[in-house]
Design an enzyme around this catalytic site. Structure first.
Site, PDB file in Angstrom:
ATOM      1  N   ASN A  63      -6.627   1.514  -2.369  1.00  0.00           N
ATOM      2  CA  ASN A  63      -5.417   1.097  -1.656  1.00  0.00           C
ATOM      3  C   ASN A  63      -4.845  -0.224  -2.177  1.00  0.00           C
ATOM      4  O   ASN A  63      -4.146  -0.940  -1.471  1.00  0.00           O
ATOM      5  CB  ASN A  63      -5.658   1.084  -0.142  1.00  0.00           C
ATOM      6  CG  ASN A  63      -6.784   0.149   0.253  1.00  0.00           C
ATOM      7  OD1 ASN A  63      -7.306  -0.587  -0.571  1.00  0.00           O
ATOM      8  ND2 ASN A  63      -7.151   0.161   1.517  1.00  0.00           N
TER       9      ASN A  63
ATOM     10  N   ARG B  97       0.820  -1.218   0.000  1.00  0.00           N
ATOM     11  CA  ARG B  97       0.000   0.000   0.000  1.00  0.00           C
ATOM     12  C   ARG B  97       0.856   1.271   0.000  1.00  0.00           C
ATOM     13  O   ARG B  97       0.471   2.276  -0.596  1.00  0.00           O
ATOM     14  CB  ARG B  97      -0.970  -0.040   1.178  1.00  0.00           C
ATOM     15  CG  ARG B  97      -2.140  -0.993   0.880  1.00  0.00           C
ATOM     16  CD  ARG B  97      -2.948  -1.288   2.104  1.00  0.00           C
ATOM     17  NE  ARG B  97      -4.251  -1.886   1.776  1.00  0.00           N
ATOM     18  CZ  ARG B  97      -5.082  -2.366   2.691  1.00  0.00           C
ATOM     19  NH1 ARG B  97      -4.768  -2.320   3.964  1.00  0.00           N
ATOM     20  NH2 ARG B  97      -6.231  -2.896   2.318  1.00  0.00           N
TER      21      ARG B  97
ATOM     22  N   HIS C  55      -6.565  -6.155  -0.998  1.00  0.00           N
ATOM     23  CA  HIS C  55      -7.358  -6.621   0.145  1.00  0.00           C
ATOM     24  C   HIS C  55      -6.660  -7.840   0.726  1.00  0.00           C
ATOM     25  O   HIS C  55      -6.061  -8.617  -0.021  1.00  0.00           O
ATOM     26  CB  HIS C  55      -8.772  -7.028  -0.311  1.00  0.00           C
ATOM     27  CG  HIS C  55      -9.516  -7.818   0.738  1.00  0.00           C
ATOM     28  ND1 HIS C  55     -10.245  -7.212   1.733  1.00  0.00           N
ATOM     29  CD2 HIS C  55      -9.591  -9.158   0.976  1.00  0.00           C
ATOM     30  CE1 HIS C  55     -10.745  -8.156   2.537  1.00  0.00           C
ATOM     31  NE2 HIS C  55     -10.363  -9.345   2.096  1.00  0.00           N
TER      32      HIS C  55
HETATM   33  P1  IDP Z   1      -8.513  -3.328   5.310  1.00  0.00           P
HETATM   34  O1  IDP Z   1      -8.724  -3.419   3.827  1.00  0.00           O
HETATM   35  O2  IDP Z   1      -7.166  -2.767   5.661  1.00  0.00           O
HETATM   36  O3  IDP Z   1      -8.819  -4.611   6.038  1.00  0.00           O
HETATM   37  P2  IDP Z   1     -11.060  -2.367   6.345  1.00  0.00           P
HETATM   38  O4  IDP Z   1     -11.216  -1.525   7.563  1.00  0.00           O
HETATM   39  O5  IDP Z   1     -11.464  -3.797   6.429  1.00  0.00           O
HETATM   40  O6  IDP Z   1      -9.549  -2.229   5.863  1.00  0.00           O
HETATM   41  O7  IDP Z   1     -11.879  -1.654   5.194  1.00  0.00           O
HETATM   42  C1  IDP Z   1     -12.123  -2.311   3.963  1.00  0.00           C
HETATM   43  C2  IDP Z   1     -11.835  -1.341   2.853  1.00  0.00           C
HETATM   44  O8  IDP Z   1     -12.742  -0.263   2.924  1.00  0.00           O
HETATM   45  C3  IDP Z   1     -10.447  -0.698   2.900  1.00  0.00           C
HETATM   46  O9  IDP Z   1      -9.450  -1.469   2.299  1.00  0.00           O
HETATM   47  C4  IDP Z   1     -10.671   0.588   2.157  1.00  0.00           C
HETATM   48  O10 IDP Z   1     -10.580   0.393   0.754  1.00  0.00           O
HETATM   49  C5  IDP Z   1     -12.098   0.934   2.517  1.00  0.00           C
HETATM   50  N1  IDP Z   1     -12.127   1.895   3.609  1.00  0.00           N
HETATM   51  C6  IDP Z   1     -11.839   1.672   4.908  1.00  0.00           C
HETATM   52  N2  IDP Z   1     -11.973   2.795   5.652  1.00  0.00           N
HETATM   53  C7  IDP Z   1     -12.364   3.748   4.789  1.00  0.00           C
HETATM   54  C8  IDP Z   1     -12.667   5.147   4.950  1.00  0.00           C
HETATM   55  O11 IDP Z   1     -12.605   5.717   6.041  1.00  0.00           O
HETATM   56  N3  IDP Z   1     -13.041   5.804   3.809  1.00  0.00           N
HETATM   57  C9  IDP Z   1     -13.118   5.212   2.592  1.00  0.00           C
HETATM   58  N4  IDP Z   1     -12.837   3.893   2.399  1.00  0.00           N
HETATM   59  C10 IDP Z   1     -12.457   3.181   3.485  1.00  0.00           C
HETATM   60 MG    MG Z   2     -10.605  -5.663   6.247  1.00  0.00          MG
END
Ligand code: IDP
Ligand code: MG
Length: 136
Positions: free
Chosen positions: A115, A105, A118
């Site tokens: 980002n 990332r 996943h």
């Molecule tokens: P992760 O991908 O690092 O596990 P998660 O909290 O599971 O993060 O969130 C899933 C996805 O949702 C993230 O990869 C990101 O693309 C998106 N996301 C998370 N938080 C935000 C935010 O505050 N604004 C916009 N998109 C977000």
């Molecule tokens: Mg996640």
């Protein structure tokens, strides 16, 4: 200690679009993570909504589902020693600005939503997510 695990990884549309598939795969391989299975697919918004169901109450849920279904993605089963946590470390923090040096990332992420990758966050979710894309 021996703890071979499988986890699900996705190369998201922003990275596929920028031809980063091979670069990202090389990072897994150089970290001793084996790519057991890989396929390039294009999912519907409904499928993305099902996949990201755990986030359904979040304000960004709709945009997240629209985004994951906006273009081709690569879904992979990664396998290796402590692969779930190892992959999370290789990916880096959700917000690329906060990700450590040399994480995927940090290297390739554009923003918190774009980002690039996943990765499953637990043993239970890894199993669910692998089944979601690879059970047929
Ligand atoms: P992760 O991908 O690092 O596990 P998660 O909290 O599971 O993060 O969130 C899933 C996805 O949702 C993230 O990869 C990101 O693309 C998106 N996301 C998370 N938080 C935000 C935010 O505050 N604004 C916009 N998109 C977000
Ligand atoms: Mg996640």
């Amino acid at each position: 200690m021996n703890n071979r695990e499988q986890t699900l990884s996705i190369i998201k549309p922003d990275a596929v679009e920028r031809n980063l598939i091979d670069d990202i795969k090389k990072i897994f391989i150089s970290n001793n993570i084996n790519i057991k299975n890989s396929k390039k697919i294009h999912i519907t918004k409904d499928e993305a909504a099902e996949f990201y169901k755990v986030h359904q109450s979040k304000p960004f849920y709709n945009d997240l589902c629209a985004y994951l279904s906006s273009g081709p993605i690569v879904v992979m089963i990664l396998e290796g020693e402590n692969a779930i946590l190892a992959n999370r470390k290789i990916m880096g923090a959700t917000d690329p600005r906060k990700a450590e040096e040399n994480t995927i990332r940090k290297l390739y992420g554009i923003s918190i939503d774009k980002n690039s990758v996943h990765g499953s966050d637990s043993k239970e979710n890894a199993k669910k997510e692998i089944d979601f894309f690879f059970k047929d």
